[in-house]
Design a protein around this motif. Structure first.
Motif, PDB file in Angstrom:
ATOM      1  N   GLY A 103       8.284  39.117  -2.201  1.00  0.00           N
ATOM      2  CA  GLY A 103       7.322  37.866  -2.255  1.00  0.00           C
ATOM      3  C   GLY A 103       6.769  37.611  -3.866  1.00  0.00           C
ATOM      4  O   GLY A 103       7.123  36.550  -4.464  1.00  0.00           O
ATOM      5  N   ARG A 104       6.422  38.620  -4.473  1.00  0.00           N
ATOM      6  CA  ARG A 104       6.288  38.480  -5.974  1.00  0.00           C
ATOM      7  C   ARG A 104       7.471  38.281  -6.767  1.00  0.00           C
ATOM      8  O   ARG A 104       7.480  37.449  -7.554  1.00  0.00           O
ATOM      9  N   GLN A 105       8.574  38.800  -6.307  1.00  0.00           N
ATOM     10  CA  GLN A 105       9.756  38.517  -7.061  1.00  0.00           C
ATOM     11  C   GLN A 105      10.269  37.089  -6.881  1.00  0.00           C
ATOM     12  O   GLN A 105      10.777  36.531  -7.792  1.00  0.00           O
ATOM     13  N   GLY A 106      10.159  36.834  -5.734  1.00  0.00           N
ATOM     14  CA  GLY A 106      10.380  35.240  -5.353  1.00  0.00           C
ATOM     15  C   GLY A 106       9.680  34.264  -6.388  1.00  0.00           C
ATOM     16  O   GLY A 106      10.311  33.525  -6.568  1.00  0.00           O
ATOM     17  N   LYS A 107       8.273  34.713  -6.247  1.00  0.00           N
ATOM     18  CA  LYS A 107       7.554  33.700  -6.840  1.00  0.00           C
ATOM     19  C   LYS A 107       7.856  33.811  -8.388  1.00  0.00           C
ATOM     20  O   LYS A 107       7.839  32.663  -9.162  1.00  0.00           O
ATOM     21  N   LEU A 108       7.923  34.950  -8.964  1.00  0.00           N
ATOM     22  CA  LEU A 108       8.529  35.184 -10.360  1.00  0.00           C
ATOM     23  C   LEU A 108       9.788  34.391 -10.767  1.00  0.00           C
ATOM     24  O   LEU A 108       9.842  33.635 -11.631  1.00  0.00           O
ATOM     25  N   GLU A 109      10.700  34.349  -9.876  1.00  0.00           N
ATOM     26  CA  GLU A 109      11.988  33.644 -10.077  1.00  0.00           C
ATOM     27  C   GLU A 109      12.066  32.150  -9.869  1.00  0.00           C
ATOM     28  O   GLU A 109      12.507  31.460 -10.795  1.00  0.00           O
ATOM     29  N   GLN A 110      11.080  31.797  -9.151  1.00  0.00           N
ATOM     30  CA  GLN A 110      10.878  30.451  -8.944  1.00  0.00           C
ATOM     31  C   GLN A 110      10.106  29.886 -10.230  1.00  0.00           C
ATOM     32  O   GLN A 110      10.501  28.775 -10.773  1.00  0.00           O
ATOM     33  N   MET A 111       9.204  30.670 -10.775  1.00  0.00           N
ATOM     34  CA  MET A 111       8.479  30.244 -11.982  1.00  0.00           C
ATOM     35  C   MET A 111       9.361  30.037 -13.264  1.00  0.00           C
ATOM     36  O   MET A 111       9.320  29.265 -14.046  1.00  0.00           O
ATOM     37  N   ILE A 112      10.248  31.064 -13.226  1.00  0.00           N
ATOM     38  CA  ILE A 112      11.314  31.279 -14.281  1.00  0.00           C
ATOM     39  C   ILE A 112      12.403  29.992 -14.341  1.00  0.00           C
ATOM     40  O   ILE A 112      12.622  29.355 -15.250  1.00  0.00           O
ATOM     41  N   ALA A 113      12.635  29.647 -13.148  1.00  0.00           N
ATOM     42  CA  ALA A 113      13.853  28.469 -12.781  1.00  0.00           C
ATOM     43  C   ALA A 113      12.839  27.466 -13.073  1.00  0.00           C
ATOM     44  O   ALA A 113      13.588  26.369 -13.949  1.00  0.00           O
TER      45      ALA A 113
END
Length: 131
Positions: A18-28
Motif C-alpha cells: 500500500g505504501r509503495q503504491g501511494k509512493l508510485e502514484q505521488m511520483i507519477a
C-alpha cells in the motif's frame, strides 16, 4: 499498522504494498506536472515552438512514413524516433486547448518559414536562369 506489527517492528506485506503504491502514484503525479510545465514552457516561446516542430520533423512525423534506404534496421530506428515524437505530441494534447493552440501556432510559424525557404529557392533558381 495493526497492533501485532507495532510490537514486532515489522510491517505487513499488505502495508508495504500500500505504501509503495501511494509512493508510485505521488511520483507519477509529480513527474506528469513537471512534464506539463516543460511543454508549456516550450510552447510559450518562438524558439521552443521551433524546437518542437524540428523535433517532430526529425522524428518523421512531418515526413514520409518510411525511410528511403531499404535496410531493415532503419525501420526500427525510425519507429523508435516516431514513438518518441508521438509521446511528446500526446503530452501536448494532454494540455487541452492550451496545447492545441500552442501546437497550431508552432505549425503556422514552421510552415511560414518553409514557405519563406521555398521563395528563396525559387528566386535563386530564377537568378541562375538569368545568368
Amino acid at each position: 499498522m495493526n497492533r501485532e506489527n507495532r510490537y514486532t517492528g515489522f510491517i505487513s506485506l499488505q502495508d508495504a504494498i500500500g505504501r509503495q503504491g501511494k509512493l508510485e502514484q505521488m511520483i507519477a503525479k509529480k513527474t506528469t506536472e513537471k512534464d506539463e510545465a516543460a511543454l508549456r514552457y516550450l510552447l510559450a516561446s518562438a524558439d521552443g515552438r521551433w524546437f518542437l516542430m524540428r523535433f517532430f520533423e526529425r522524428c518523421h512525423l512531418l515526413a514520409a512514413a518510411t525511410p528511403s534506404i531499404a535496410m531493415e534496421s532503419d525501420y526500427f530506428i525510425w519507429e523508435g524516433e516516431r514513438r518518441s515524437a508521438l509521446t511528446t505530441l500526446n503530452g501536448v494534447r494532454s494540455l487541452g486547448k492550451e496545447g492545441l493552440d500552442g501546437k497550431q501556432l508552432a505549425e503556422r510559424e514552421y510552415f511560414a518559414y518553409q514557405e519563406q525557404l521555398d521563395r528563396l529557392r525559387q528566386e535563386a533558381e530564377e537568378g541562375e536562369d538569368d545568368a
